[in-house]
Design a protein around this motif. Structure first.
Motif, short mmCIF file in Angstrom:
data_model
loop_
_atom_site.label_atom_id
_atom_site.label_comp_id
_atom_site.label_asym_id
_atom_site.label_seq_id
_atom_site.Cartn_x
_atom_site.Cartn_y
_atom_site.Cartn_z
N PRO A 12 31.07 56.13 30.77
CA PRO A 12 31.06 54.83 30.09
C PRO A 12 32.44 54.19 30.09
O PRO A 12 33.45 54.89 29.97
CB PRO A 12 30.61 55.17 28.66
N PRO A 13 32.50 52.87 30.21
CA PRO A 13 33.81 52.20 30.20
C PRO A 13 34.40 52.22 28.80
O PRO A 13 33.68 52.24 27.80
CB PRO A 13 33.47 50.79 30.65
N PRO A 14 35.70 52.20 28.68
CA PRO A 14 36.34 52.09 27.37
C PRO A 14 36.01 50.74 26.72
O PRO A 14 35.65 49.76 27.39
CB PRO A 14 37.83 52.18 27.68
N GLN A 15 36.13 50.70 25.40
CA GLN A 15 35.98 49.44 24.68
C GLN A 15 37.17 48.52 24.99
O GLN A 15 38.21 48.97 25.47
CB GLN A 15 35.91 49.69 23.18
N ASN A 16 36.97 47.25 24.66
CA ASN A 16 38.08 46.29 24.72
C ASN A 16 38.73 46.24 26.10
O ASN A 16 39.95 46.22 26.24
CB ASN A 16 39.15 46.62 23.67
N ALA A 17 37.89 46.25 27.14
CA ALA A 17 38.40 46.26 28.52
C ALA A 17 38.63 44.84 29.02
O ALA A 17 37.82 43.94 28.80
CB ALA A 17 37.41 46.98 29.43
N ALA A 18 39.75 44.65 29.68
CA ALA A 18 40.05 43.39 30.34
C ALA A 18 40.82 43.74 31.61
O ALA A 18 41.08 44.90 31.90
CB ALA A 18 40.88 42.48 29.43
N GLY A 19 41.17 42.73 32.36
CA GLY A 19 41.93 42.99 33.58
C GLY A 19 41.74 41.91 34.60
O GLY A 19 41.33 40.79 34.27
N GLY A 20 42.03 42.23 35.83
CA GLY A 20 41.92 41.26 36.90
C GLY A 20 42.69 41.73 38.11
O GLY A 20 42.81 42.93 38.36
N PHE A 21 43.24 40.77 38.85
CA PHE A 21 44.05 41.06 40.02
C PHE A 21 45.33 40.25 39.93
O PHE A 21 45.32 39.12 39.46
CB PHE A 21 43.32 40.67 41.31
N PHE A 22 46.43 40.84 40.36
CA PHE A 22 47.64 40.05 40.57
C PHE A 22 48.01 40.15 42.05
O PHE A 22 47.65 41.12 42.73
CB PHE A 22 48.78 40.45 39.65
N THR A 23 48.72 39.15 42.53
CA THR A 23 49.10 39.09 43.94
C THR A 23 50.56 39.49 44.07
O THR A 23 51.44 38.90 43.44
CB THR A 23 48.89 37.68 44.51
N THR A 24 50.81 40.50 44.90
CA THR A 24 52.18 40.96 45.09
C THR A 24 52.97 39.93 45.90
O THR A 24 52.41 39.01 46.49
CB THR A 24 52.20 42.30 45.84
N ARG A 25 54.25 40.13 45.93
CA ARG A 25 55.11 39.17 46.62
C ARG A 25 54.92 39.18 48.14
O ARG A 25 55.32 38.25 48.81
CB ARG A 25 56.57 39.43 46.24
N ASP A 26 54.28 40.24 48.65
CA ASP A 26 53.94 40.24 50.07
C ASP A 26 52.45 39.99 50.30
O ASP A 26 51.92 40.27 51.37
CB ASP A 26 54.39 41.54 50.75
N GLY A 27 51.78 39.44 49.28
CA GLY A 27 50.42 38.93 49.47
C GLY A 27 49.29 39.90 49.27
O GLY A 27 48.13 39.59 49.62
N ARG A 28 49.52 41.06 48.68
CA ARG A 28 48.45 42.03 48.43
C ARG A 28 47.82 41.79 47.06
O ARG A 28 48.50 41.44 46.10
CB ARG A 28 48.99 43.46 48.49
N LYS A 29 46.52 42.02 46.98
CA LYS A 29 45.80 41.90 45.72
C LYS A 29 45.73 43.27 45.05
O LYS A 29 45.23 44.23 45.65
CB LYS A 29 44.38 41.38 45.95
N ILE A 30 46.24 43.35 43.82
CA ILE A 30 46.27 44.61 43.08
C ILE A 30 45.36 44.49 41.86
O ILE A 30 45.56 43.61 41.01
CB ILE A 30 47.71 44.95 42.63
N ARG A 31 44.35 45.38 41.79
CA ARG A 31 43.47 45.38 40.62
C ARG A 31 44.14 46.12 39.46
O ARG A 31 44.75 47.18 39.66
CB ARG A 31 42.15 46.06 40.95
N TYR A 32 44.02 45.56 38.27
CA TYR A 32 44.58 46.22 37.10
C TYR A 32 43.58 46.15 35.95
O TYR A 32 42.67 45.31 35.93
CB TYR A 32 45.91 45.59 36.68
#
Length: 318
Positions: A12-32
């Motif tokens: 089961p996922p933890p409560q109070n979950a949020a997140g998304g993706f940020f784009t690195t300075r060389d253009g990679r998408k990082i999930r957090y």
């Protein structure tokens, strides 16, 4: 599947979950992912750094444990694995150009996500490859991170007759010949998971089944073996963090946890490193396999007890 995280039965996922993706300075998408504490008083935020070929979902249980202690958790999938951007057309191949790319991603994660959005003080809890990345990034973390707990850092391979420096040099030759994207070991991820009796990472059958179920249900989160380039830069990182001058520059108090029955990284190398680290202390968990946070309660609870003793909160109720 939720909007961001991938769900399987028994995880089961933890409560109070949020997140998304940020784009690195060389253009990679990082999930957090960012997970708020569920207990009071609030103790700050643990930045959870996973190992090679791991994903956020594998740490749902650990995130819940931390949230129950009053800690928020911030974590990410490293570039080239999990649900972050893969770096080669063949997404099975474990590849990174340099471990410094990982540290730059971690520093950007702090600047754009952790510092603005997560409550301090900040701590790092890191496993294996993630522990080496934390060490490599530690000079930039001195005014950000209060303490680090590093589990089985990947400093050397057990029972290997050649040094980590020799591994780096041999891999460098292959990379110079244009072969860095070839597998160094294991090859593509098998369609069926390794039988529990043959696995080298945990003695807990239920947690092993839970983790293999994640990759069986969501195979795009998984990864095959490391490439020659990945192994070269991993060896270079292990050398860099073991340099006496670099070790002397580490100022963040650090607890290094070694697994007594580790078959993935050298326990002797981990012990030696902890003893040479001026701000370091060592906990040896006898009988534990490499993935202590995925181990039986007998071993896992020793690690969590050590974490509780080493990582005090601010003492500020909220």
């Amino acid at each position: 599947m939720t909007d961001l995280f991938y769900l399987t039965e028994g995880n089961p996922p933890p409560q109070n979950a949020a997140g998304g993706f940020f784009t690195t300075r060389d253009g990679r998408k990082i999930r957090y992912g960012v997970f708020a504490a569920v207990a009071r008083p609030l103790q700050g935020t643990v930045v959870l750094l996973t190992g090679r070929n791991e994903c956020i979902e594998k740490y749902f249980e650990t995130i819940r444990d931390l949230a129950d202690r009053g800690f928020g958790v911030a974590t990410l999938d490293w570039r080239g694995q999990g649900d972050s951007s893969r770096l080669l057309r063949d997404r099975q191949r474990g590849y990174v150009r340099s471990f410094r790319d990982y540290t730059r991603d971690l520093e950007q994660f702090f600047e754009e996500i952790v510092l603005p959005d997560c409550r301090g003080p900040y701590y790092i809890l890191a496993h294996s490859t993630g522990a080496v990345i934390a060490l490599l990034a530690s000079p930039s973390m001195v005014n950000r991170v209060r303490r680090m707990v590093l589990i089985a850092p990947f400093l050397a391979v057990p029972d290997l007759r050649v040094s980590i420096a020799t591994i780096r040099r041999v891999c460098a030759v292959f990379c110079a010949l244009g072969l860095g994207r070839l597998y160094a070991a294991w090859g593509p991820r098998p369609k069926l998971p390794t039988p529990f009796e043959m696995n080298k990472v945990t003695s807990d059958p239920e947690r092993y089944r839970r983790n293999t179920d994640i990759y069986r249900a969501w195979p795009h989160l998984g990864l095959g073996g490391p490439t020659i380039r990945w192994l070269k830069t991993a060896a270079a990182a292990a050398e860099a963090v073991s340099d006496p001058d670099f070790m002397a520059s580490i100022q963040v108090p650090t607890l290094i946890v070694a697994a007594g029955a580790d078959q993935v990284v050298s326990t002797k190398a981990v012990e030696s490193y902890a003893r040479r680290l001026r701000v370091g202390s060592l906990l040896m968990i006898d009988g534990a396999h490499h993935e202590i946070l995925q181990e039986r309660d007998l071993f896992r609870e020793q690690l969590l007890a050590a974490f509780d003793a080493f990582v005090p909160g601010t003492g500020d109720a909220a």
